[in-house]
Scaffold this active site. Structure first.
Site, short mmCIF file in Angstrom:
data_model
loop_
_atom_site.label_atom_id
_atom_site.label_comp_id
_atom_site.label_asym_id
_atom_site.label_seq_id
_atom_site.Cartn_x
_atom_site.Cartn_y
_atom_site.Cartn_z
N ALA A 167 0.78 11.22 23.78
CA ALA A 167 -0.10 12.06 23.14
C ALA A 167 -1.40 12.21 23.95
CB ALA A 167 -0.22 11.96 21.86
N GLY A 188 4.26 9.12 22.98
CA GLY A 188 4.92 10.40 23.02
C GLY A 188 5.62 10.77 24.23
N GLU A 212 8.70 9.37 23.98
CA GLU A 212 9.50 9.98 22.98
C GLU A 212 10.28 11.26 23.29
OE1 GLU A 212 6.12 9.51 20.20
OE2 GLU A 212 7.39 8.81 18.63
N GLU A 256 1.51 2.64 20.84
CA GLU A 256 0.62 3.38 19.74
C GLU A 256 0.10 2.37 18.93
OE1 GLU A 256 3.65 4.49 20.97
OE2 GLU A 256 3.78 6.61 20.74
N1 3HC Z 1 -4.66 10.98 26.44
C1 3HC Z 1 -5.56 11.50 27.26
N2 3HC Z 1 -6.27 11.07 28.34
C2 3HC Z 1 -5.82 9.96 28.66
C3 3HC Z 1 -4.70 9.34 28.23
C4 3HC Z 1 -3.89 9.98 27.15
N3 3HC Z 1 -2.78 9.59 26.45
N4 3HC Z 1 -4.27 8.31 28.74
C5 3HC Z 1 -5.11 8.15 30.01
N5 3HC Z 1 -6.03 8.93 29.83
C6 3HC Z 1 -7.25 9.44 30.81
C7 3HC Z 1 -8.33 8.19 30.80
O1 3HC Z 1 -9.12 8.35 29.53
C8 3HC Z 1 -8.74 8.23 32.14
O2 3HC Z 1 -9.80 9.39 32.01
P1 3HC Z 1 -11.16 9.27 32.70
O3 3HC Z 1 -10.68 9.16 34.18
O4 3HC Z 1 -11.78 10.37 32.38
O5 3HC Z 1 -11.78 8.08 32.44
C9 3HC Z 1 -7.67 8.77 32.87
O6 3HC Z 1 -6.53 9.40 31.86
C10 3HC Z 1 -7.09 7.86 33.59
O7 3HC Z 1 -6.73 6.80 32.83
P2 3HC Z 1 -6.92 5.18 33.06
O8 3HC Z 1 -8.01 5.08 33.72
O9 3HC Z 1 -6.45 4.48 31.90
O10 3HC Z 1 -5.79 5.08 34.49
P3 3HC Z 1 -4.73 3.97 34.64
O11 3HC Z 1 -3.92 4.31 36.11
O12 3HC Z 1 -5.56 2.65 34.62
O13 3HC Z 1 -3.74 3.69 33.45
C11 3HC Z 1 -2.31 4.22 31.75
C12 3HC Z 1 -2.80 4.86 33.06
C13 3HC Z 1 -1.36 3.33 32.10
C14 3HC Z 1 -1.43 5.62 31.32
C15 3HC Z 1 -3.54 4.34 30.85
O14 3HC Z 1 -4.54 5.17 30.94
C16 3HC Z 1 -2.77 4.31 29.32
O15 3HC Z 1 -2.38 3.22 28.95
N6 3HC Z 1 -3.07 5.18 28.52
C17 3HC Z 1 -3.02 5.31 27.29
C18 3HC Z 1 -1.36 5.60 26.84
C19 3HC Z 1 -0.94 5.44 25.48
O16 3HC Z 1 -1.78 4.97 24.70
N7 3HC Z 1 -0.20 6.50 24.93
C20 3HC Z 1 -0.04 6.51 23.73
C21 3HC Z 1 -0.55 7.80 23.00
S1 3HC Z 1 -0.32 7.87 21.26
C22 3HC Z 1 1.14 8.67 21.08
O17 3HC Z 1 1.66 9.16 22.15
C23 3HC Z 1 1.17 9.16 19.78
C24 3HC Z 1 2.66 9.78 19.68
O18 3HC Z 1 3.52 8.74 19.23
C25 3HC Z 1 2.80 10.91 18.70
#
Ligand code: 3HC
Ligand code: NAI
Length: 696
Positions: free
Chosen positions: A62, A101, A104, A124
């Site tokens: 998400a 997500g 998912e 998450e």
């Molecule tokens: N939403 C919005 N922005 C995101 C994002 C997300 N899910 N994931 C990464 N970004 C952004 C970061 O803030 C960063 O922005 P910036 O360059 O402006 O600082 C940019 O994308 C690149 O991210 P990273 O610097 O972390 O890049 P990496 O290559 O090191 O890592 C990644 C990539 C493994 C995808 C890592 O960013 C990550 O783990 N992201 C989070 C993933 C996450 O937690 N997903 C679950 C979300 S909750 C959900 O899905 C709820 C659902 O169940 C309903």
């Protein structure tokens, strides 16, 4: 705004592509685009659809930047339901990482092909929520309940081979994402395969005894946090419900977590960790080269800094005082690298190559002539440091960045010992330096912007979390530590025991209490600090002697088996010692202190008030650039619980007026120690929060 989801056909195959850089997060535009694309597929002649993503990764989850705001339609669960309900089959291609997500969405598709280097996971819980778009229901139907709970509660990233073995994906591929998808779609067309909906698969078997044991384990491993057990409960409860009811139940639990302070804190930590590395004033400033790191002093810190550098592909030259010390430093480095080999982080061949080709140990400063960055980690003495910087000045090449790892000393004074103060900065690593994520980057009065930028670039190369700090005694972290530790010492003088204080704070969520930390670091460190500050001690300052007594008795902490606690076979993690209680009681009696009781809540309230107050001073004086810089310092260097977001995020959550009231009450007993931070008073007067200073 252009639609981030494109639709085209290739013969009988519909190709749907998500392009929302950098990580294809499932933003509102992506969700709306998916609904529209699948409507076209439904209405059109194509017989099968391939869903893939452009760029470096499949959907990483998400869009976290939408969190904290009202959820916008269409919601992810309904989008996924729409995809799964398609009458014609849908293939999903996973490359990069399919997370949260994103996974998912993939589980809502009917078939999944995964590129061999890709990973999938449900992170998450790291954000204080659970997979809320069917993840806790669909994943167990594919992998079985226990493996799914492991994936969801650990947030680990599962490699492709394992995902295949667990039945989460149907095929692996070495092709480009689109080709991989088209190949599987073509195969399915030949077989005339129809849709295969995970929601229609039978619910997984439940082994109640195994679940009970796992629940207890998960609760223990995530002490204080609510997301992990709630996610487990969602998965288990769903097995007894019709699928749609299970989804409703999952959503209900998701919303409870979504509205929790833990979720807000973890989102703050997620963005803070990234924002802290981006200093507005360094935008566009080019760092200097940093491929070759010189280290002076190969003790605890120098050795760890050398290992961190070697493990991240930098060349290291380490200088010690004499040959035996240089040999000892090399042996220490060898041992740390051997541990990395043992833990599977490094191959034995790579270790041998690093020791042979990338590490030089020497006793002559001339060996540093080619180093790009030189980091001094000798004894914590201004005289020794000044002498060392005089040597560095003589041998370092022009443009080399000169850094000190000092914990407390004045970096301006150290810089003045060279003819090039613009090249000097502090790089304050934390012990063990190859493990701890925090790196305080101390900007002295004359530090050049490119030199500061090189500090940040080095942090990135070493995979550290960098925080910019200004010059003061202890910079950000150790200065705040000294204050909250003093608040704890005062509570001991007034009636609490070190054990009670540690217990209250561990229950609050700290990794360790201050006295357990003191025993680990060594009681001599605090003693030396007090001795250093003795000459400038204000007569109004309240100062207990009991910790100095422990030092005088040779109770130096874990290394001597006794400190604030006793350590032996019976209690390797320490147990309270009546001798310590006696020493404390004697001092209370000598000072005529009216001993009183403290509740655990009171202890946390005072300790946190001291931490927040000093943090506010650090921000107000510009020692930390923003409140979030303090929060990240405490999270990554001092074991502050991530799920509380850091002291200033926590302060906003409980209310700044409440914190100020605690400080004012305590000030009635000790007005010298409890002087409210002007910034805190100002924020309370204006009804503002620390977050408002982060630009949030
Ligand atoms: N939403 C919005 N922005 C995101 C994002 C997300 N899910 N994931 C990464 N970004 C952004 C970061 O803030 C960063 O922005 P910036 O360059 O402006 O600082 C940019 O994308 C690149 O991210 P990273 O610097 O972390 O890049 P990496 O290559 O090191 O890592 C990644 C990539 C493994 C995808 C890592 O960013 C990550 O783990 N992201 C989070 C993933 C996450 O937690 N997903 C679950 C979300 S909750 C959900 O899905 C709820 C659902 O169940 C309903
Ligand atoms: P240490 O005592 O383990 O190591 C210091 C090393 O420097 C010794 O091996 C000594 O032989 C060497 N040395 C002394 N003078 C030298 C000289 N003139 N030339 C070359 N080598 C010399 O000390 P430690 O703990 O590694 O601390 C080093 C610095 O790092 C100090 O400034 C300390 O405040 C700081 N620091 C320490 C932390 C810790 O947890 N130990 C954490 C963060 C910073």
């Amino acid at each position: 705004m252009t639609n981030p989801v494109s639709y085209e056909t290739q013969g009988e195959i519909a190709v749907i592509c998500i392009a929302n850089p950098p990580v294809n997060a499932a933003s509102q535009a992506v969700r709306a685009g998916l609904v529209e694309a699948f409507n076209r597929f439904d209405d059109g002649p194509a017989k099968i659809a391939v869903l893939y993503a452009a760029g470096r990764t499949f959907v990483a989850g998400a869009d976290i930047s939408e969190f904290g705001k009202p959820l916008k339609d269409p919601g992810l669960p309904s989008v996924i339901k729409h995809i799964e309900a398609q009458k014609k089959p849908v293939v999903c291609v996973i490359h990069g990482t399919a997370l949260g997500g994103g996974l998912e969405i993939a589980l809502g598709c009917h078939y999944r092909v995964m590129l061999r280097g890709a990973r999938l996971g449900m992170p998450e819980v790291l954000l204080g929520i659970l997979p809320g778009a069917g993840g806790t229901q669909r994943l167990p139907r594919l992998s079985g309940l226990l493996p799914a709970i492991d994936i969801i509660t650990s947030a680990r990233q599962v490699p492709a081979q394992e995902a295949m073995e667990l039945g989460i994906v149907d095929a692996l591929s070495d092709e480009e994402p689109l080709t991989a998808g088209l190949n599987l779609a073509t195969e399915l067309l030949v077989k005339a395969a129809g849709p295969r909906r995970v929601s229609e698969m039978p619910a997984p078997a439940v082994d109640q005894a195994a679940i009970d044991a796992l629940r207890a384990k998960v609760a223990k491993a995530n002490r204080g946090q609510i997301a992990q057990v709630t996610a487990l409960d969602s998965a288990v409860q769903g097995t007894a419900l019709p699928f749609d009811d299970a989804l409703t139940n999952e959503r209900r639990l998701f919303m409870t977590l979504y509205n929790s302070p833990q979720h807000a804190a973890l989102v703050h930590a997620f963005f803070g960790e990234r924002q802290v590395a981006q200093l507005p004033e360094l935008k566009g400033v080019q760092p200097r080269p940093l491929a070759h790191v010189g280290v002076i002093g190969g003790g605890t810190m120098g050795g760890g800094i050398a290992v961190a550098s070697l493990l991240n592909k930098l060349t290291v030259t380490l200088v010690e005082r004499d040959q035996p010390a240089a040999d000892k430093a090399r042996a220490g480095i060898e041992k740390m690298l051997a541990d990395s080999v043992k833990r599977g982080k490094l191959s034995a061949e790579k270790r041998d190559a690093l020791l042979k080709d990338a590490l030089t140990t020497a006793t002559d400063y001339e060996a540093l002539a080619k180093a790009d960055v030189i980091i001094e980690a000798v004894f914590e003495s201004m005289d020794v440091k000044k002498e060392v910087f005089g040597h560095i000045d003589r041998v370092a090449k022009p443009g080399a960045v000169l850094a000190t790892n000092t914990s407390y000393l004045d970096v301006n004074e150290i810089a003045a010992a060279t003819s090039r103060p613009a090249d000097v900065l502090g790089l304050h690593f934390f012990s063990p330096a190859h493990v701890m994520k925090l790196l305080e980057i101390v900007e002295a009065d004359k530090t050049a912007p490119e030199v500061l930028a090189t500090g940040f670039a080095l942090a990135k190369a070493l995979k550290k979390v960098p925080v910019r700090a200004g010059v003061c005694d202890g910079f950000i972290g150790n200065r705040i530590l000294k204050t909250y530790r003093t608040a704890a010492d005062h509570m001991v003088l007034d009636g609490a025991s070190p054990f009670q204080i540690d217990r209250a704070l561990v229950n609050f969520g700290l990794a360790m209490g201050p006295y357990a930390v003191g025993d680990l670091a060594g009681i001599d460190i605090g003693y030396m600090t007090r001795q250093r500050l003795l000459p400038t001690k204000d007569p109004r300052e309240r100062w207990g002697d009991w910790a100095d007594k422990l030092y005088e008795l040779g109770r130096l902490g874990r290394k001597t088996g006794r400190g604030y606690y006793i350590y032996d076979d019976q209690s390797p993690r320490g147990r309270p010692d009546p001798e310590v209680d006696e020493i404390i009681a004697e001092e209370r009696a000598r000072r005529g202190i009216n001993v009183r009781e403290f509740t655990d809540d009171e202890i946390v309230e005072r300790y946190m008030a001291a931490m927040i107050n000093e943090s506010a001073k650090v921000v107000g004086e510009g020692i930390a650039a923003r409140p979030l810089d303090v929060d990240m310092t405490l999270l990554f260097g001092y074991g502050f619980p991530r799920w509380r977001g850091g002291p200033l995020h926590y302060a906003d959550q409980i209310g700044l007026d409440k914190v100020l009231a605690t400080i004012r009450t305590a000030a009635q007993e000790d007005p010298y120690f409890w002087q409210p931070a002007p910034l805190l008073e100002q924020l309370v007067a204006e009804g503002r929060t620390f977050a408002s200073l982060n630009g949030e």
